[in-house]
Design a protein around this motif. Structure first.
Motif, mmCIF file in Angstrom:
data_model
loop_
_atom_site.group_PDB
_atom_site.id
_atom_site.type_symbol
_atom_site.label_atom_id
_atom_site.label_comp_id
_atom_site.label_asym_id
_atom_site.label_seq_id
_atom_site.Cartn_x
_atom_site.Cartn_y
_atom_site.Cartn_z
ATOM 1 N N GLN A 255 -27.290 6.909 13.121
ATOM 2 C CA GLN A 255 -26.351 8.031 13.037
ATOM 3 C C GLN A 255 -25.853 8.407 14.442
ATOM 4 O OE1 GLN A 255 -28.010 11.487 11.161
ATOM 5 N NE2 GLN A 255 -26.096 12.627 11.241
ATOM 6 N N TYR A 256 -26.776 8.427 15.403
ATOM 7 C CA TYR A 256 -26.386 8.747 16.783
ATOM 8 C C TYR A 256 -25.477 7.652 17.365
ATOM 9 C CZ TYR A 256 -29.749 12.621 17.084
ATOM 10 O OH TYR A 256 -30.420 13.802 16.899
ATOM 11 N N LEU A 257 -25.843 6.411 17.056
ATOM 12 C CA LEU A 257 -25.005 5.309 17.545
ATOM 13 C C LEU A 257 -23.614 5.364 16.929
ATOM 14 C CD1 LEU A 257 -27.584 2.365 17.500
ATOM 15 C CD2 LEU A 257 -26.527 3.404 19.523
ATOM 16 N N ASP A 258 -23.535 5.779 15.668
ATOM 17 C CA ASP A 258 -22.241 5.918 14.998
ATOM 18 C C ASP A 258 -21.393 6.993 15.686
ATOM 19 O OD1 ASP A 258 -20.407 5.339 12.725
ATOM 20 O OD2 ASP A 258 -20.817 7.458 12.279
ATOM 21 N N ILE A 259 -22.025 8.108 16.074
ATOM 22 C CA ILE A 259 -21.305 9.172 16.783
ATOM 23 C C ILE A 259 -20.798 8.654 18.129
ATOM 24 C CG2 ILE A 259 -21.546 11.412 17.914
ATOM 25 C CD1 ILE A 259 -23.571 12.147 15.705
ATOM 26 N N ILE A 260 -21.670 7.920 18.847
ATOM 27 C CA ILE A 260 -21.275 7.367 20.149
ATOM 28 C C ILE A 260 -20.094 6.416 19.986
ATOM 29 C CG2 ILE A 260 -22.008 5.840 22.028
ATOM 30 C CD1 ILE A 260 -24.843 7.041 21.706
ATOM 31 N N ASN A 261 -20.158 5.568 18.955
ATOM 32 C CA ASN A 261 -19.083 4.609 18.705
ATOM 33 C C ASN A 261 -17.770 5.324 18.361
ATOM 34 O OD1 ASN A 261 -18.156 1.737 18.085
ATOM 35 N ND2 ASN A 261 -17.764 2.760 16.144
ATOM 36 N N ARG A 262 -17.871 6.352 17.526
ATOM 37 C CA ARG A 262 -16.670 7.092 17.113
ATOM 38 C C ARG A 262 -16.022 7.808 18.309
ATOM 39 N NH1 ARG A 262 -18.807 9.429 13.169
ATOM 40 N NH2 ARG A 262 -19.248 11.478 14.062
ATOM 41 N N ILE B 59 -11.047 14.244 27.062
ATOM 42 C CA ILE B 59 -11.962 13.196 27.539
ATOM 43 C C ILE B 59 -13.363 13.767 27.745
ATOM 44 C CG2 ILE B 59 -12.454 11.654 29.471
ATOM 45 C CD1 ILE B 59 -9.480 11.172 29.748
ATOM 46 N N ARG B 60 -13.429 15.016 28.242
ATOM 47 C CA ARG B 60 -14.739 15.613 28.520
ATOM 48 C C ARG B 60 -15.576 15.762 27.251
ATOM 49 N NH1 ARG B 60 -13.143 20.114 30.398
ATOM 50 N NH2 ARG B 60 -12.875 19.413 32.554
ATOM 51 N N THR B 61 -14.920 16.143 26.153
ATOM 52 C CA THR B 61 -15.677 16.382 24.912
ATOM 53 C C THR B 61 -16.364 15.121 24.391
ATOM 54 O OG1 THR B 61 -14.193 18.198 24.327
ATOM 55 C CG2 THR B 61 -15.500 17.235 22.542
ATOM 56 N N PRO B 62 -15.633 14.009 24.175
ATOM 57 C CA PRO B 62 -16.350 12.804 23.698
ATOM 58 C C PRO B 62 -17.332 12.248 24.720
ATOM 59 C CG PRO B 62 -14.057 12.306 24.183
ATOM 60 C CD PRO B 62 -14.192 13.788 24.240
ATOM 61 N N LEU B 63 -17.026 12.398 26.013
ATOM 62 C CA LEU B 63 -17.979 11.928 27.028
ATOM 63 C C LEU B 63 -19.277 12.726 26.964
ATOM 64 C CD1 LEU B 63 -15.735 11.271 30.174
ATOM 65 C CD2 LEU B 63 -16.873 9.585 28.728
ATOM 66 N N ARG C 222 -12.425 7.210 20.049
ATOM 67 C CA ARG C 222 -11.486 8.317 20.291
ATOM 68 C C ARG C 222 -10.915 8.237 21.704
ATOM 69 N NH1 ARG C 222 -13.429 14.627 19.878
ATOM 70 N NH2 ARG C 222 -11.492 15.594 20.627
ATOM 71 N N ILE C 223 -11.787 7.973 22.670
ATOM 72 C CA ILE C 223 -11.319 7.836 24.054
ATOM 73 C C ILE C 223 -10.404 6.624 24.184
ATOM 74 C CG2 ILE C 223 -12.025 7.360 26.424
ATOM 75 C CD1 ILE C 223 -14.555 8.962 25.901
#
Length: 468
Positions: free
Chosen positions: A274-281, A247-251, A285-286
């Motif tokens: 691109q940043y929004l895509d990373i946030i969404n991904r 959880i810590r990593t995607p957060l 994951r969470i």
């Protein structure tokens, strides 16, 4: 240990029960032996007294004179018994001792007496055992007297011996019972101590047990339970550590990239996307991780329910495939699907079946550094079969039976690199089995894995015969 706790112990209770039973049996045996011995001694004395009297009477029958009478009396001078001789009218004509009152009270034999008999047999109340034998054809009578005190002394001595022997046997038996009860309860006390330690969190206990009886099997079961509890405790700790890391990593990603966007540090719209895509991904994951935890919690409390509906399995596979395709391409993996045409519909929970394919395909991507991930669906006999193949790290043969356990992870070192909580395959298997299906795995280290799912189409009435 306090005294009252000793009295409440199992060993004391077992010893007490055995002691009471033993004492009861010993008393019954003692009374039986006393009665038998007393009857034997008294009966022998009576028979001997009558036989001795008859013998003297037969001598006097041939020579009923003073010399013979004196000879008979003389024979009784050296023995404990006494003799008294009367004529036919009951007049005393000879005696080995001065007759006392009790001797004189029984000088009235029946006139038709043909053979010797006992006339006084109660040795407890009377001074003598008394027998009478006829002399000739009513010419006189011979009385024999056996002192009852001798019988009482014999019986008293016998009682002392029986009581002494009983006390000795009781002490020996009590010690043996105490030893055996302690020996019987020692494993139980060990188990009690072990369970107390287990209740304090010291789950792995070494319980010594021998044989294959109920106590030994109980000890083995407690030890196995402790080992399983220790395993689950270790797995839980590893799971919590893994979850916190996962959880810590995607957060961290979400917070970092959202801060960059919030502060307007990135002006390029393409880079922003691109940043929004990373946030969404990372958020997705969470979401899937929390779904795994949620499903596991419902499985544990028996609240796992399916919302089944008619659905096309290929549509679900395609949806998950499109969702995970970018992740595979980012790692340089070839990802493909080959779906069978005109497959029958299934009566399934669409949301949970998506979760199954997401977990399997994501595992294939996660543990493959090169090569491909392929998903195929086809009809085999009465089953719809879905295969998820990868060319990843593979699973060691010794770990294959355990990959379906919750929290189980094949290798801690590679888990730290790839992430994972050890719940994905556990949830997958539970969902598939809840749909009356089956999932099997084939794998070789450094060669890859094949996960195969078997599901029954709607309206299939055949018996369950899952497999190739």
């Amino acid at each position: 240990m306090k005294w009252y706790s000793i009295f409440r112990s199992v060993s004391f209770k077992i010893g007490l029960v055995f002691s009471v039973v033993f004492i009861a049996l010993l008393m019954i045996f003692g009374f039986t032996m006393y009665g038998m011995f007393t009857n034997i001694v008294v009966d022998y004395s009576k028979q001997e007294l009558v036989a001795r009297g008859n013998n003297h009477a037969s001598i006097l029958e041939n020579n009923f004179d003073k010399a013979t009478i004196d000879h008979v009396i003389l024979m009784e001078k050296t023995v404990p018994t006494e003799v008294l001789i009367t004529d036919s009218a009951g007049k005393i004509i000879g005696s080995s001792t001065v007759p006392d009152k009790e001797m004189l009270e029984h000088l009235d034999p029946a006139s038709d007496l043909k053979e010797g008999k006992i006339v006084v047999s109660d040795w407890r109340k009377h001074k003598y055992l008394i027998s009478v034998s006829p002399i000739g054809n009513g010419e006189g009578y011979l009385y024999m007297y056996y002192p009852s005190s001798i019988l009482r002394d014999i019986v008293f001595t016998m009682n002392v011996l029986i009581i002494s022997a009983s006390i000795g046997i009781f002490l020996l038996a009590f010690g043996l019972i105490g030893f055996l009860s302690r020996r019987l309860t020692k494993p139980l006390l060990q188990m009690e101590e072990a369970t107390m330690k287990m209740s304090q969190g010291k789950y792995r206990q070494n319980i010594l047990y021998k044989g294959d009886d109920e106590i030994a099997r109980l000890g083995s079961s407690i030890q196995t339970l402790g080992e399983q509890l220790q395993y689950y405790e270790d797995s839980r700790n590893q799971f919590l550590s893994a979850v916190s890391h996962e959880i810590r990593t995607p957060l961290t990603y979400i917070k970092g990239y959202s801060d960059v966007l919030k502060k307007g540090l990135v002006k390029d719209p393409e880079e922003q996307l691109q940043y929004l895509d990373i946030i969404n991904r990372e958020a997705q994951r969470i979401t899937f991780m929390i779904n795994d935890l949620f499903e596991m919690s419902k499985l544990q409390v028996g609240q796992f329910e399916l919302n089944k509906e008619r659905a096309d399995i290929n549509t679900i596979i395609e949806r998950v495939f499109e969702s995970l395709k970018p992740a595979a391409q980012k790692k340089g993996l070839e990802i493909s699907i080959e779906l069978g045409k005109n497959l029958p519909n299934l009566f399934i929970d669409v949301h949970r079946m998506e979760q199954v394919f997401y977990n399997l395909i994501e595992n294939g991507i996660k543990y493959s550094n090169e090569g491909s991930v392929a998903i195929t669906s086809f009809l085999r006999k009465e089953f719809i079969v879905i295969e998820v193949r990868d060319t990843g790290l593979g699973i060691p043969e010794q770990d294959l039976p355990r990959i379906w356990e919750r929290f189980y992870r094949v290798d801690q070192s590679r888990t730290r690199k790839t992430g994972g909580t050890g719940l994905g395959l556990y949830v997958v298997k539970q969902i598939i089995e809840a749909h009356d299906g089956d999932i099997q795995v084939e794998s070789m280290e450094k060669k890859g894995s094949i996960f195969t799912i078997y599901l029954k189409p709607i309206g299939d009435s055949h018996g369950k015969n899952i497999g190739s």
